[in-house]
Design a protein around this motif. Sequence first.
Motif, PDB file in Angstrom:
ATOM      1  N   ARG A  30       0.809  -1.228   0.000  1.00  0.00           N
ATOM      2  CA  ARG A  30       0.000   0.000   0.000  1.00  0.00           C
ATOM      3  C   ARG A  30       0.843   1.280   0.000  1.00  0.00           C
ATOM      4  O   ARG A  30       0.319   2.371  -0.224  1.00  0.00           O
ATOM      5  CB  ARG A  30      -0.922   0.014   1.213  1.00  0.00           C
ATOM      6  CG  ARG A  30      -0.196   0.238   2.544  1.00  0.00           C
ATOM      7  CD  ARG A  30      -1.146   0.268   3.714  1.00  0.00           C
ATOM      8  NE  ARG A  30      -1.694  -1.051   3.973  1.00  0.00           N
ATOM      9  CZ  ARG A  30      -2.629  -1.301   4.891  1.00  0.00           C
ATOM     10  NH1 ARG A  30      -3.140  -0.309   5.606  1.00  0.00           N
ATOM     11  NH2 ARG A  30      -3.050  -2.531   5.093  1.00  0.00           N
ATOM     12  N   LEU A  31       2.159   1.159   0.250  1.00  0.00           N
ATOM     13  CA  LEU A  31       3.006   2.353   0.300  1.00  0.00           C
ATOM     14  C   LEU A  31       3.307   2.918  -1.085  1.00  0.00           C
ATOM     15  O   LEU A  31       3.665   4.089  -1.216  1.00  0.00           O
ATOM     16  CB  LEU A  31       4.330   2.031   1.009  1.00  0.00           C
ATOM     17  CG  LEU A  31       4.231   1.476   2.434  1.00  0.00           C
ATOM     18  CD1 LEU A  31       5.621   1.315   3.016  1.00  0.00           C
ATOM     19  CD2 LEU A  31       3.353   2.351   3.313  1.00  0.00           C
ATOM     20  N   ALA A  67       9.089  -1.519  -2.335  1.00  0.00           N
ATOM     21  CA  ALA A  67       7.675  -1.152  -2.296  1.00  0.00           C
ATOM     22  C   ALA A  67       7.444   0.210  -2.951  1.00  0.00           C
ATOM     23  O   ALA A  67       6.510   0.376  -3.749  1.00  0.00           O
ATOM     24  CB  ALA A  67       7.183  -1.140  -0.850  1.00  0.00           C
ATOM     25  N   LEU A  68       8.287   1.181  -2.642  1.00  0.00           N
ATOM     26  CA  LEU A  68       8.119   2.519  -3.211  1.00  0.00           C
ATOM     27  C   LEU A  68       8.329   2.529  -4.720  1.00  0.00           C
ATOM     28  O   LEU A  68       7.746   3.352  -5.438  1.00  0.00           O
ATOM     29  CB  LEU A  68       9.095   3.501  -2.550  1.00  0.00           C
ATOM     30  CG  LEU A  68       8.896   3.768  -1.045  1.00  0.00           C
ATOM     31  CD1 LEU A  68       9.989   4.697  -0.534  1.00  0.00           C
ATOM     32  CD2 LEU A  68       7.512   4.351  -0.774  1.00  0.00           C
ATOM     33  N   ALA A  69       9.154   1.625  -5.220  1.00  0.00           N
ATOM     34  CA  ALA A  69       9.472   1.600  -6.651  1.00  0.00           C
ATOM     35  C   ALA A  69       8.339   1.039  -7.497  1.00  0.00           C
ATOM     36  O   ALA A  69       8.392   1.126  -8.735  1.00  0.00           O
ATOM     37  CB  ALA A  69      10.747   0.786  -6.879  1.00  0.00           C
ATOM     38  N   ARG A  87       4.623   5.571  -8.689  1.00  0.00           N
ATOM     39  CA  ARG A  87       5.299   6.867  -8.745  1.00  0.00           C
ATOM     40  C   ARG A  87       6.157   7.072  -7.495  1.00  0.00           C
ATOM     41  O   ARG A  87       5.679   7.004  -6.373  1.00  0.00           O
ATOM     42  CB  ARG A  87       4.241   7.970  -8.848  1.00  0.00           C
ATOM     43  CG  ARG A  87       4.775   9.390  -8.780  1.00  0.00           C
ATOM     44  CD  ARG A  87       3.634  10.375  -8.861  1.00  0.00           C
ATOM     45  NE  ARG A  87       2.606  10.104  -7.859  1.00  0.00           N
ATOM     46  CZ  ARG A  87       2.637  10.566  -6.623  1.00  0.00           C
ATOM     47  NH1 ARG A  87       3.664  11.309  -6.213  1.00  0.00           N
ATOM     48  NH2 ARG A  87       1.652  10.291  -5.786  1.00  0.00           N
ATOM     49  N   ALA A  88       7.440   7.339  -7.708  1.00  0.00           N
ATOM     50  CA  ALA A  88       8.362   7.531  -6.583  1.00  0.00           C
ATOM     51  C   ALA A  88       8.058   8.843  -5.877  1.00  0.00           C
ATOM     52  O   ALA A  88       7.574   9.805  -6.496  1.00  0.00           O
ATOM     53  CB  ALA A  88       9.805   7.530  -7.077  1.00  0.00           C
ATOM     54  N   PRO A  89       8.343   8.930  -4.591  1.00  0.00           N
ATOM     55  CA  PRO A  89       8.153  10.209  -3.892  1.00  0.00           C
ATOM     56  C   PRO A  89       9.099  11.273  -4.433  1.00  0.00           C
ATOM     57  O   PRO A  89      10.156  10.969  -4.987  1.00  0.00           O
ATOM     58  CB  PRO A  89       8.473   9.864  -2.437  1.00  0.00           C
ATOM     59  CG  PRO A  89       9.313   8.635  -2.493  1.00  0.00           C
ATOM     60  CD  PRO A  89       8.852   7.877  -3.692  1.00  0.00           C
ATOM     61  N   PHE A 103      15.389   6.840  -9.683  1.00  0.00           N
ATOM     62  CA  PHE A 103      13.934   6.976  -9.696  1.00  0.00           C
ATOM     63  C   PHE A 103      13.484   8.433  -9.578  1.00  0.00           C
ATOM     64  O   PHE A 103      12.299   8.687  -9.336  1.00  0.00           O
ATOM     65  CB  PHE A 103      13.320   6.143  -8.571  1.00  0.00           C
ATOM     66  CG  PHE A 103      13.318   4.667  -8.852  1.00  0.00           C
ATOM     67  CD1 PHE A 103      12.212   4.047  -9.406  1.00  0.00           C
ATOM     68  CD2 PHE A 103      14.441   3.898  -8.573  1.00  0.00           C
ATOM     69  CE1 PHE A 103      12.220   2.686  -9.678  1.00  0.00           C
ATOM     70  CE2 PHE A 103      14.455   2.537  -8.834  1.00  0.00           C
ATOM     71  CZ  PHE A 103      13.338   1.927  -9.397  1.00  0.00           C
ATOM     72  N   GLY A 104      14.400   9.370  -9.738  1.00  0.00           N
ATOM     73  CA  GLY A 104      14.019  10.769  -9.727  1.00  0.00           C
ATOM     74  C   GLY A 104      13.529  11.264  -8.386  1.00  0.00           C
ATOM     75  O   GLY A 104      12.650  12.134  -8.313  1.00  0.00           O
ATOM     76  N   CYS A 105      14.087  10.730  -7.326  1.00  0.00           N
ATOM     77  CA  CYS A 105      13.697  11.109  -5.970  1.00  0.00           C
ATOM     78  C   CYS A 105      14.856  11.852  -5.308  1.00  0.00           C
ATOM     79  O   CYS A 105      15.999  11.414  -5.363  1.00  0.00           O
ATOM     80  CB  CYS A 105      13.334   9.858  -5.165  1.00  0.00           C
ATOM     81  SG  CYS A 105      12.945  10.148  -3.432  1.00  0.00           S
ATOM     82  N   ARG A 106      14.561  12.964  -4.672  1.00  0.00           N
ATOM     83  CA  ARG A 106      15.584  13.764  -4.006  1.00  0.00           C
ATOM     84  C   ARG A 106      15.824  13.179  -2.613  1.00  0.00           C
ATOM     85  O   ARG A 106      15.014  13.370  -1.708  1.00  0.00           O
ATOM     86  CB  ARG A 106      15.115  15.217  -3.935  1.00  0.00           C
ATOM     87  CG  ARG A 106      16.054  16.158  -3.220  1.00  0.00           C
ATOM     88  CD  ARG A 106      15.624  17.602  -3.414  1.00  0.00           C
ATOM     89  NE  ARG A 106      14.229  17.829  -3.123  1.00  0.00           N
ATOM     90  CZ  ARG A 106      13.705  17.966  -1.902  1.00  0.00           C
ATOM     91  NH1 ARG A 106      14.497  17.889  -0.838  1.00  0.00           N
ATOM     92  NH2 ARG A 106      12.419  18.186  -1.732  1.00  0.00           N
ATOM     93  N   VAL A 107      16.930  12.450  -2.458  1.00  0.00           N
ATOM     94  CA  VAL A 107      17.235  11.762  -1.210  1.00  0.00           C
ATOM     95  C   VAL A 107      18.217  12.582  -0.374  1.00  0.00           C
ATOM     96  O   VAL A 107      19.248  13.032  -0.881  1.00  0.00           O
ATOM     97  CB  VAL A 107      17.806  10.359  -1.487  1.00  0.00           C
ATOM     98  CG1 VAL A 107      18.347   9.736  -0.208  1.00  0.00           C
ATOM     99  CG2 VAL A 107      16.734   9.457  -2.102  1.00  0.00           C
TER     100      VAL A 107
END
Length: 294
Positions: free
Chosen positions: A65-66, A95-97, A100-102, A152-156
């Motif tokens: 669900r995440l 799960a996040l992948a 849509r990535a955050p 994944f285009g996520c700002r970590v």
Amino acid sequence: MSLRLSPPRLLIIGCGDVGLRVLRQLGGRLPVFALSSSPARFEVLRAAGATPLWGDLDRPETLARLAGLADRVLHLAPPQNQGREDRRTLNLLRALARDRAPQALVYTSTTGVYGDAGGARFDETRPVAPATDRAARRVDAEQRLRWFGANFGCRVSILRVPGIYAGDRAGGHPRERLLRGTPVLVAEDDVYTNHVHADDLARACLAALWRGRPQRVVHANDDSELLMGEYFELAARLCELPPPPRITRAQAAEQMSPLQLSFWSESRRLVNRRLKAELRLRLRYPQPAQGLLA
């Protein structure tokens, strides 16, 4: 006709003491989801302003669900207790992948990834050198997260966090250790330690969620440069308690557990310039003398 944009949604993974402080500082301004494997904590999370979600980082089938749920993710959960890889972070990222990535993800790591620096003062460009499996798991998590961000285009943002303290944090004030009479090292054997007040850490997490640079490491520590013994003697004076007894490193090897000794074998002084310049965080408690009284 005006277009009203919905506020970003935040997902907190591991919403313990620091996560609850983040929720207090948000004050309900954002919709927040909090992942927990303990239904007994759901009422606490609801009261703090979060929608609880049941899920277990050790059971990847519970994390479906995440995917695509939140625009921003705050990952506060520690790794499992064994091994040199962080399987919990791996399960989370898988799960996040799936959707849509955050936009942004902030992870609270540890300054233990550096190992012993012999008391040197340094910034985030210093290479990691984990001396324990516990620190190696954190390095593994950092590497996985930065790879995820780049692909994944996520700002970590990686916050490397030292010792967290606060008067209202369970086990987070040195008075408890002082009351037990726990010793510290003699001055010639002592090590430099780094600290951050739990409220300042929560504010750093929020700042990184909105201002952190992509795949960037930031030291989340205050301005102090204290030997461990100095820190506990300061706390003793402020609490009007006797100072801790002093023992040599040889005596410590006979009296202390391997875990305690691991903290007494690493000495470093962290530069927090990025915290102030990039995240634009103004510390409320730049010195323990202020935070210990809060």
